[in-house]
Design a protein around this motif. Sequence first.
Motif, PDB file in Angstrom:
ATOM      1  N   ILE A   1       0.856  -1.171   0.000  1.00 49.67           N
ATOM      2  CA  ILE A   1       0.000   0.000   0.000  1.00 49.67           C
ATOM      3  C   ILE A   1       0.897   1.226   0.000  1.00 49.67           C
ATOM      4  CG2 ILE A   1      -1.940  -1.149   1.142  1.00 49.67           C
ATOM      5  CD1 ILE A   1      -1.050   0.057   3.764  1.00 49.67           C
ATOM      6  N   ASP A   2       0.305   2.402   0.078  1.00 55.13           N
ATOM      7  CA  ASP A   2       1.095   3.633   0.018  1.00 55.13           C
ATOM      8  C   ASP A   2       2.097   3.675   1.161  1.00 55.13           C
ATOM      9  OD1 ASP A   2      -0.257   4.442  -2.186  1.00 55.13           O
ATOM     10  OD2 ASP A   2      -1.728   5.644  -1.084  1.00 55.13           O
ATOM     11  N   HIS A   3       3.378   3.509   0.820  1.00 55.48           N
ATOM     12  CA  HIS A   3       4.480   3.635   1.790  1.00 55.48           C
ATOM     13  C   HIS A   3       4.315   2.670   2.959  1.00 55.48           C
ATOM     14  CE1 HIS A   3       5.639   7.178  -0.417  1.00 55.48           C
ATOM     15  NE2 HIS A   3       4.392   7.587  -0.329  1.00 55.48           N
ATOM     16  N   GLY A   4       3.881   1.456   2.660  1.00 55.96           N
ATOM     17  CA  GLY A   4       3.744   0.485   3.722  1.00 55.96           C
ATOM     18  C   GLY A   4       3.264  -0.853   3.212  1.00 55.96           C
ATOM     19  N   LEU A   5       2.888  -1.710   4.165  1.00 57.08           N
ATOM     20  CA  LEU A   5       2.410  -3.050   3.872  1.00 57.08           C
ATOM     21  C   LEU A   5       1.053  -3.262   4.510  1.00 57.08           C
ATOM     22  CD1 LEU A   5       5.510  -5.373   4.395  1.00 57.08           C
ATOM     23  CD2 LEU A   5       4.442  -4.727   2.244  1.00 57.08           C
ATOM     24  N   SER A   6       0.254  -4.113   3.862  1.00 54.56           N
ATOM     25  CA  SER A   6      -1.008  -4.565   4.420  1.00 54.56           C
ATOM     26  C   SER A   6      -0.952  -6.080   4.514  1.00 54.56           C
ATOM     27  CB  SER A   6      -2.184  -4.120   3.550  1.00 54.56           C
ATOM     28  OG  SER A   6      -3.396  -4.696   4.016  1.00 54.56           O
ATOM     29  N   LEU A   7      -1.117  -6.608   5.731  1.00 52.76           N
ATOM     30  CA  LEU A   7      -1.065  -8.047   5.983  1.00 52.76           C
ATOM     31  C   LEU A   7      -2.420  -8.493   6.506  1.00 52.76           C
ATOM     32  CD1 LEU A   7       0.618 -10.674   6.183  1.00 52.76           C
ATOM     33  CD2 LEU A   7       1.213  -9.985   8.524  1.00 52.76           C
ATOM     34  N   CYS A   8      -3.108  -9.332   5.737  1.00 49.77           N
ATOM     35  CA  CYS A   8      -4.419  -9.848   6.121  1.00 49.77           C
ATOM     36  C   CYS A   8      -4.277 -11.334   6.428  1.00 49.77           C
ATOM     37  CB  CYS A   8      -5.448  -9.640   5.019  1.00 49.77           C
ATOM     38  SG  CYS A   8      -5.768  -7.908   4.627  1.00 49.77           S
ATOM     39  N   ILE A   9      -4.724 -11.741   7.624  1.00 46.63           N
ATOM     40  CA  ILE A   9      -4.633 -13.133   8.069  1.00 46.63           C
ATOM     41  C   ILE A   9      -6.025 -13.572   8.503  1.00 46.63           C
ATOM     42  CG2 ILE A   9      -3.521 -14.742   9.650  1.00 46.63           C
ATOM     43  CD1 ILE A   9      -1.267 -12.694  10.004  1.00 46.63           C
ATOM     44  N   ALA A  10      -6.545 -14.622   7.890  1.00 52.91           N
ATOM     45  CA  ALA A  10      -7.872 -15.153   8.213  1.00 52.91           C
ATOM     46  C   ALA A  10      -7.762 -16.654   8.456  1.00 52.91           C
ATOM     47  CB  ALA A  10      -8.861 -14.865   7.090  1.00 52.91           C
ATOM     48  N   ASP A  11      -8.501 -17.161   9.444  1.00 51.35           N
ATOM     49  CA  ASP A  11      -8.474 -18.592   9.754  1.00 51.35           C
ATOM     50  C   ASP A  11      -9.904 -19.133   9.787  1.00 51.35           C
ATOM     51  OD1 ASP A  11      -9.589 -18.585  12.574  1.00 51.35           O
ATOM     52  OD2 ASP A  11      -7.833 -17.292  12.900  1.00 51.35           O
TER      53      ASP A  11
END
Length: 532
Positions: free
Chosen positions: A464-474
Amino acid sequence: MPGVSPFHRLHLLVNFHIGADPERLISAGRLVSALFAALAIYLDPTRPARSLNEAHLVLSAYVVFSLLLMLCPPRRPLAHPVHLLSHAVDVLALGTLVYLTDELDSPFFPFVPFILLATTMRWGMRGAVLGAIVMEGMMIAVGWRDLTDGDSELNLVIMRSAYFLVAAAMLGYFGAYRARSGQRFAQLASWSAAPVSMDERAWLHDLLDHASRLLGAPRLILTWQDRGDPVGRAALFGPEGLALLPLPDGTGRAGIAAILQSAGWAMPAPREMRSAPFVGTRNKGRLHVLDIRHGHEDDASLARITAQRIGDELERFALTHAIAESARDQERVRLARDLHDSVLQDLTAATLKLKAVAAGLPPAARGTLQAVSALMAAQQRRIRLFVEDGRKLAALRPLSASLSQNVNELCDQWGCDIGLTVTPPDMEATARVHRELAQLLSEATANAVRHGGATRLNVELSRIDHGLSLCIADNGCGMIVGESDDPPRPRSLRTRVEDMDGSLAITRYAPGLALRIEMPLPEMSEPGMPAS
């Protein structure tokens, strides 16, 4: 001061003491008024048509009183009765002189406004109102005989009353302005350099809250751009709280309108806005003051001072974080060296012993020892990676390969399936990012399996803009949410994310838990581009 005559030195000294001390200025004004009155009677003794001896006596006593206060001014708080007593003597002496010398036509009447000036200098607006009331009462008292002797001078009373009221209003304004300036200087002085909090949002809220109270504006917009940041940021402060947004492409009023529209705020009129720039060694920006109701001539200067102070605080915040990051890197290097010299060597020795023990066992009994040996070998690889990262912190490496290896190890360790998606696939990051993502995945997997009974996890990592997006689903049982305003969040994950200045949000509680983690990563770069 070489080259300055003694007379000039005395002149500068007197001017400095009188100008810097209101009490001395009042005393000097009283003495000058009394001396000029004495000079007037001395040069024109026939002007007081009656009671000449009484007027001389009152004036002589008033000159002595003025001289004493000039030599020994009272050093007491403003609420002390000695100040009221001195003004009561002024009213009594000047009122008596006016009464003894032709009343409303008295030549001493021009000295009466001194009372209004003195009370205003001492008590501001309240002093101006008090002085006006006293002067009106004194004028009616001494001129009552002129009003009732058949030759009424009502027009003179009305004109002088109007003069006193206008003078009181103007002097009261300057008194209130002086008090307001003093209060603002006190607020500026109380703007202490408090320790910089690692929570940027809370730190910015306190910073802009102080600026809002200092400027008397309910809403502020702070826009700034750090060195090396091509986009910049905007902080909106108001009664609703603090909001952080990326800086839009537009500048000026159009850019502010875009920011306000993003936050859902109404656009104020141009006369209700003021802005001031600031420039530092690490950043530059502008402070926008909104909803200005009553403008003052010093508001622009105060806005510039406040904006520059905020810029200095942003510089201090960035410098503090840079020092903290440097200290953490040094600690990682030391820890990596200690791990290499102790734990890694011990694990290597233990792995060799397990292999030797397993070689002497029947093939059917080797499975457990081989699994333990594989687990220890995986930990050895992690420690070696940590050691190499500590030696070369700024190197960029592909995320897909290292995360895929971490995911495979977690699948073997917890007996679950993990699906991994990295967008874009060739995204690179520094060693610290690899290490933090590995820790987040490890903690999230452990929580999902142990507490939620999950057998499947989906992990999506995107830029994403100047960063990271981490999505974790179980696919576990999820979490039970109560009626509180702040639902529970995994404490260990939340702490780690906050240490990285990121944010953690739970997008689904049940069935199964879904997390979204966003982290600012200014040290990342696009594939094929050098790190900033």
